[in-house]
Design a protein around this motif. Structure first.
Motif, PDB file in Angstrom:
ATOM      1  N   ILE A  80       0.753  -1.096   0.154  1.00 41.06           N
ATOM      2  CA  ILE A  80      -0.084   0.032  -0.008  1.00 41.06           C
ATOM      3  C   ILE A  80       0.821   1.327   0.110  1.00 41.06           C
ATOM      4  CG2 ILE A  80      -1.693   1.163   1.199  1.00 41.06           C
ATOM      5  CD1 ILE A  80      -2.624  -1.381   2.672  1.00 41.06           C
ATOM      6  N   GLY A 132      -2.864   5.308   0.412  1.00 39.66           N
ATOM      7  CA  GLY A 132      -3.973   4.168   0.331  1.00 39.66           C
ATOM      8  C   GLY A 132      -4.299   3.357  -0.665  1.00 39.66           C
ATOM      9  N   ASN A 133      -3.658   3.510  -1.703  1.00 38.49           N
ATOM     10  CA  ASN A 133      -3.700   2.753  -3.010  1.00 38.49           C
ATOM     11  C   ASN A 133      -3.141   1.166  -2.824  1.00 38.49           C
ATOM     12  OD1 ASN A 133      -5.066   4.666  -4.536  1.00 38.49           O
ATOM     13  ND2 ASN A 133      -3.087   5.756  -4.980  1.00 38.49           N
ATOM     14  N   ILE A 134      -3.961   0.339  -3.202  1.00 39.82           N
ATOM     15  CA  ILE A 134      -3.123  -0.854  -3.260  1.00 39.82           C
ATOM     16  C   ILE A 134      -2.654  -1.576  -4.326  1.00 39.82           C
ATOM     17  CG2 ILE A 134      -3.931  -3.384  -2.453  1.00 39.82           C
ATOM     18  CD1 ILE A 134      -5.822  -2.413  -0.518  1.00 39.82           C
ATOM     19  N   LYS A 173      -8.151   2.824  -2.668  1.00 39.83           N
ATOM     20  CA  LYS A 173      -8.419   2.394  -1.589  1.00 39.83           C
ATOM     21  C   LYS A 173      -9.950   1.999  -1.332  1.00 39.83           C
ATOM     22  CE  LYS A 173      -8.971   7.012   0.470  1.00 39.83           C
ATOM     23  NZ  LYS A 173      -8.566   7.789   1.532  1.00 39.83           N
TER      24      LYS A 173
END
Length: 206
Positions: free
Chosen positions: A74, A78-80, A95
């Protein structure tokens, strides 16, 4: 006489035996009560609610298809990032579970291609580092999905790595007299240091 005193000794012995037995049993009961009062075994009722799903193998939208998750990380927003070692690609989701983009050009040995992407890392600049187990290299992508650099790994079968302060700390199996742990300069790909050795029975020691 001694004969007359034997019944008295027997009675006295029996009394002492009963007293000690009761004391021991009472002490055991006290310990048992204390043990039972401790919350060693507690039953919890948990209600699990599914919040969000990232991709899958039964979704009709191609961008959301994921064969197998080898690793994920991450970034600061907050992007995965999900490393799919079946489809040979790293997919980026918001996210909220929305597909954003993909890194890599699929299976192969060329720039941006993978044979077995195993571990991924993100630095403070959102650069993506992909460690390929079979190709023995780290491919670095910027946030725009362009390849910044490809760094070869000298240790055999690199299994994992960490990124810190411009260095890659790579852990491998250390076969063929190569150290299992190596520190690599990410600017020029030079080996800064290495340590550890492999024993005769095949275990890596530090």
């Amino acid at each position: 006489s001694l004969h007359d005193a034997l019944p008295i000794y027997k009675m006295l012995f029996l009394f002492v035996f009963i007293f000690l037995s009761c004391s021991v049993k009472n002490e055991q009961n006290i310990k048992a009560d204390k043990f039972n009062k401790r919350a060693f075994h507690t039953n919890y009722n948990l209600k699990i609610k599914k919040e969000i799903v990232y991709g899958g193998n039964s979704i009709k939208k191609e961008n959301y298809l994921i064969g197998r998750v080898a690793d994920l990380t991450i970034n600061r927003h907050g992007n995965i990032y999900i490393c799919d070692d079946i489809n040979m690609v790293v997919k980026k989701f918001s996210k909220d579970g929305k597909y954003l983009c993909s890194f890599g050009n699929g299976e192969g040995k060329g720039p941006g291609e993978f044979l077995e992407p195993r571990r991924i890392q993100i630095d403070e600049n959102d650069n993506l580092f992909v460690l390929d187990y079979k190709l023995r290299r780290i491919t670095i992508f910027n946030s725009g999905r362009d390849i910044i650099k490809i760094i070869p790994i000298k240790t055999t079968s690199p299994a994992s790595f960490l990124i810190s302060n411009g260095k890659a700390y790579v852990v491998g199996f250390g076969l063929y007299n190569t150290p299992p742990i190596q520190i690599i300069d990410l600017k020029n790909g030079d080996l800064i240091n290495s340590f550890g050795k492999r024993t005769e029975i095949g275990r890596a020691h530090v």
